[in-house]
Design a protein around this motif. Structure first.
Motif, PDB file in Angstrom:
ATOM      1  N   ALA A 126      12.648 -10.547  13.148  1.00  0.00           N
ATOM      2  CA  ALA A 126      12.137  -8.971  13.603  1.00  0.00           C
ATOM      3  C   ALA A 126      12.570  -8.805  15.115  1.00  0.00           C
ATOM      4  CB  ALA A 126      10.352  -9.279  13.473  1.00  0.00           C
ATOM      5  N   ILE A 158      14.463  -5.417  16.049  1.00  0.00           N
ATOM      6  CA  ILE A 158      14.208  -4.420  17.139  1.00  0.00           C
ATOM      7  C   ILE A 158      15.240  -4.408  17.991  1.00  0.00           C
ATOM      8  CG2 ILE A 158      11.617  -4.225  16.559  1.00  0.00           C
ATOM      9  CD1 ILE A 158      11.392  -5.812  19.299  1.00  0.00           C
ATOM     10  N   GLY A 199      13.912  -9.126   7.808  1.00  0.00           N
ATOM     11  CA  GLY A 199      13.355  -8.834   8.837  1.00  0.00           C
ATOM     12  C   GLY A 199      14.384  -7.880   9.798  1.00  0.00           C
ATOM     13  N   PHE A 236      14.547  -2.954  10.306  1.00  0.00           N
ATOM     14  CA  PHE A 236      14.354  -1.968  11.525  1.00  0.00           C
ATOM     15  C   PHE A 236      15.756  -1.015  11.922  1.00  0.00           C
ATOM     16  CE2 PHE A 236      11.685  -5.401  12.096  1.00  0.00           C
ATOM     17  CZ  PHE A 236      10.314  -4.961  12.535  1.00  0.00           C
ATOM     18  N   PHE A 294       9.050 -13.576   9.423  1.00  0.00           N
ATOM     19  CA  PHE A 294       8.683 -12.481   9.331  1.00  0.00           C
ATOM     20  C   PHE A 294       8.408 -11.963   7.740  1.00  0.00           C
ATOM     21  CE2 PHE A 294       9.625  -7.855   8.898  1.00  0.00           C
ATOM     22  CZ  PHE A 294       8.798  -7.145   9.613  1.00  0.00           C
ATOM     23  N   SER A 346       4.863 -11.202   5.889  1.00  0.00           N
ATOM     24  CA  SER A 346       4.233  -9.807   6.116  1.00  0.00           C
ATOM     25  C   SER A 346       4.047  -9.577   4.551  1.00  0.00           C
ATOM     26  CB  SER A 346       5.399  -9.064   6.570  1.00  0.00           C
ATOM     27  OG  SER A 346       6.438  -8.789   5.637  1.00  0.00           O
ATOM     28  N   ASN A 356      -1.758  -7.569   7.148  1.00  0.00           N
ATOM     29  CA  ASN A 356      -1.625  -7.092   8.425  1.00  0.00           C
ATOM     30  C   ASN A 356      -2.967  -6.334   9.176  1.00  0.00           C
ATOM     31  OD1 ASN A 356       1.078  -6.702   7.143  1.00  0.00           O
ATOM     32  ND2 ASN A 356       1.724  -5.852   9.246  1.00  0.00           N
ATOM     33  N   GLU A 411       6.378  -5.802  15.053  1.00  0.00           N
ATOM     34  CA  GLU A 411       6.665  -4.687  14.228  1.00  0.00           C
ATOM     35  C   GLU A 411       5.690  -3.418  14.560  1.00  0.00           C
ATOM     36  OE1 GLU A 411       5.687  -5.019   9.955  1.00  0.00           O
ATOM     37  OE2 GLU A 411       7.012  -3.650   9.231  1.00  0.00           O
ATOM     38  N   TYR A 413       6.250  -1.719  17.604  1.00  0.00           N
ATOM     39  CA  TYR A 413       7.281  -0.827  17.502  1.00  0.00           C
ATOM     40  C   TYR A 413       7.165   0.417  16.534  1.00  0.00           C
ATOM     41  CZ  TYR A 413      12.427  -0.326  17.267  1.00  0.00           C
ATOM     42  OH  TYR A 413      13.769   0.359  17.229  1.00  0.00           O
ATOM     43  N   GLN A 414       6.222   0.145  15.606  1.00  0.00           N
ATOM     44  CA  GLN A 414       6.132   1.429  14.644  1.00  0.00           C
ATOM     45  C   GLN A 414       5.214   2.449  15.529  1.00  0.00           C
ATOM     46  OE1 GLN A 414       5.259  -0.575  11.041  1.00  0.00           O
ATOM     47  NE2 GLN A 414       7.399  -0.394  10.367  1.00  0.00           N
ATOM     48  N   ALA A 429       6.266  -3.919  22.096  1.00  0.00           N
ATOM     49  CA  ALA A 429       7.042  -4.693  21.249  1.00  0.00           C
ATOM     50  C   ALA A 429       7.990  -5.747  21.790  1.00  0.00           C
ATOM     51  CB  ALA A 429       7.459  -3.665  20.226  1.00  0.00           C
TER      52      ALA A 429
END
Lengths: 288, 288
Positions: A120, A124, A224, A228, B216, B220, B225, B238, B241-242, B249
């Motif tokens: 992850a 990013i 992961g 992104f 991850f 996930s 979550n 994540e 970031y979203q 992040a």
């Protein structure tokens, strides 16, 4: 996984015989219990879920247009990424083994970064680097190349996460290569490129192939890092792992399982093929 | 360090050598160093004050706590399993030995999303085992036990993979001698085996930890979550970031990157030690 290359060569040297050492029953029990519970038992859930589907349903799910596009994107991206890693990995391994230069231990240590860095985080980071205003993105945009939110982004993410495989499979083989053939060829006046092509490359080829295959397998399953940067547009930049995830979020467990069974089968076949390939050339390497 | 420079080697003309080194260093810089720098640059982009508030945010702290908790359960489990499995396959000959060695690679080949799905299908409320557990009010999926279970799955090969090649190479002579001299099983392990494998074991543990902390895809699928409850650090990255909280992040990402760097450091240290041990005594004094 790359360790099997070096690892199992000496298996044949162990003499079978009376069991002198203690702990056979205990270690067999613990290993079988663990493998059964952790690795094999979960497979039953998938088998039961998919066996509840009729063949027609199963076929319809795994050949759905959106799913088929995801296979294509995943396979293509993984193929390009692993070929890129084949070339770059060979170069890096070559430089790390054959030359001395300042900072070499640091470069060598950094090679494993993609394995150590959580996917992850890689995701990013790459997305930030390749976004339009990013450190790399601004230059690439000026050249008219768009990476983030395109299939090319998937290739970038897969290349990054599987970069160490080729380096780490080729490196030990290159280190252990006997210098005689090379010396003979050079002293007889063969050019560098000829010696590389005719003598070194054939010796490195099996390890290189293993590394590329491992890199390909890893890329097929990568999740992961990819999601992104890919943009995840259906039919365009959606990978198969994400397809499974999407079906799960729709609570369509049957469809998710069907697609997962395809992915699982493909990865198990690849794993087996790589193991057989490595065993074969290890025999050739040590059988002389 | 390895071979003396000779003219009978290809690629040693200065222009070939330095252009290859230059190319390799450029690639290392672009592919590995700059991404790493970006993580920390982004984390610090909003100033040290906001870095601190991002770090001490309630949800971030909860994510750190859960991640450490998961690693603290996963690592010892896989340590014990890895040691027993390695002992089993390197110290005894039995039918099915090779199959066991191949089986242990499955988690490396399987996509993390598929791994998560396997567990969800079995232990989720729709699964055959999960339904039975749900009747007893035991919920494993979308809660921390599920996260631990998939993390154990994903990381179970690392310790065994580090130990097997080494223990195979070392052979069983020393241990058999100890048994003949009357050592008990525990004495044998602690006084003979452990000193021989301690560094590989440490590296296996470090790798297991790095992957357990950073997993991850599989996590996930089974996490659900829930902020502050089932959010591990990579999932937290994540989420932030979203939410377009890029600095936040990358702050969490930089913590994970530090663990990755620590992993590389331990690996380099162990390799450095092994290289020293392998060198003859005279060489060693020369190099100091």
């Amino acid at each position: 996984m790359s360790r099997n290359l070096v690892g199992f060569a000496s298996a044949s040297q162990n003499k079978p015989g009376k069991r002198v050492l203690p702990g056979f029953a205990l270690s067999l029990g613990i290993s079988l219990l663990f493998i059964g519970l952790i690795l094999l038992l979960p497979l039953t859930g998938l088998i039961m879920q998919t066996s509840g589907m009729s063949l027609a349903e199963y076929w319809a799910v795994i050949t759905d247009e959106r799913v088929v596009s995801s296979y294509k994107v995943t396979l293509w991206a993984a193929a390009i990424a692993s070929l890129f890693n084949g070339v770059v990995g060979l170069l890096l391994a070559w430089v790390l083994v054959r030359y001395e230069f300042w900072g070499k231990p640091l470069v060598d240590a950094l090679m494993d970064l993609p394995f150590a860095l959580p996917t992850a985080v890689a995701g990013i980071t790459l997305a930030a680097l390749f976004s339009e205003g990013g450190w790399y993105g601004q230059f690439l945009t000026a050249l008219g190349i768009k990476v983030a939110f395109t299939p090319l982004g998937i290739v970038v993410a897969m290349s990054f996460t599987s970069l160490p495989f080729v380096v780490r499979t080729v490196q030990p083989v290159l280190e252990d290569l006997a210098p005689e053939d090379e010396e003979a060829a050079v002293s007889m006046g063969a050019g560098d490129w000829t010696v590389f092509r005719r003598i070194l490359f054939p010796a490195l080829w099996p390890a290189l192939m293993s590394g590329v295959a491992l890199s390909f397998t890893r890329s097929l399953g990568e999740f992961g890092a990819v999601i992104f940067i890919a943009g995840n547009m259906p039919y365009v930049s959606e990978i198969t792992s994400l397809m499974i995830f999407v079906r799960l979020q729709e609570y369509d467990y049957a469809a998710a399982s069907a697609i997962a069974s395809v992915v699982l089968m493909a990865s198990l076949v690849l794993l087996l093929a790589i193991n057989l390939w490595q065993a074969r050339y290890l025999r050739r390497l040590h059988g002389r | 360090m390895s071979r003396t420079q000779s003219t009978l080697r290809i690629g040693d003309q200065p222009w070939v050598k330095w252009s290859l080194i230059g190319l390799a260093l450029t690639l290392t810089l672009l592919l590995l160093v700059i991404p790493l720098v970006l993580i920390f640059a982004q984390a610090f982009s909003a100033g040290p004050g906001s870095l601190w508030s991002n770090l001490t945010d309630t949800y971030t702290l909860a994510a750190i706590g859960l991640t450490l908790f998961v690693a603290a359960l996963t690592v010892p489990l896989n340590l014990v399993f890895g040691v027993f499995l390695a002992w089993l396959v390197t110290r005894f000959e039995f039918p099915g030995r090779k199959v066991l060695i191949t089986l242990i690679d499955i988690p490396f080949a399987v996509s993390p999303v598929v791994a998560g799905l396997l567990y969800l299908l079995l232990y989720g409320s729709n699964g055959w085992l999960g339904g039975w557990l749900a009747d007893k009010d035991i919920q494993l999926m979308f809660a921390w036990p599920g996260i631990v279970m998939v993390t154990v799955f994903v990381t179970c090969p690392f310790v065994a993979r580090e130990l097997i090649p080494l223990m195979q190479q070392q052979g069983r002579d020393e241990e058999e001698a100890a048994v003949v001299l009357g050592a008990s099983g525990w004495q044998l392990f602690r006084k003979v085996t452990l000193p021989n494998i301690q560094w590989a074991l440490l590296y296996g543990v470090v790798l297991t930890n790095a992957r357990a902390v950073g997993e991850f895809g599989a996590v996930s699928v089974v996490s659900g979550n829930i902020r502050g409850e089932t959010n591990t650090l990579p999932l937290h990255v994540e989420l932030l970031y979203q939410d377009y909280n890029v600095a936040g992040a990358f702050t969490s990402a930089s913590l994970l990157a530090c663990i990755a760097l620590l992993t590389l450091l331990v690996k380099s240290f162990i390799e450095w030690r092994q290289a020293r041990q392998r060198m003859p005594v005279s060489d060693q004094s020369d190099s100091i």
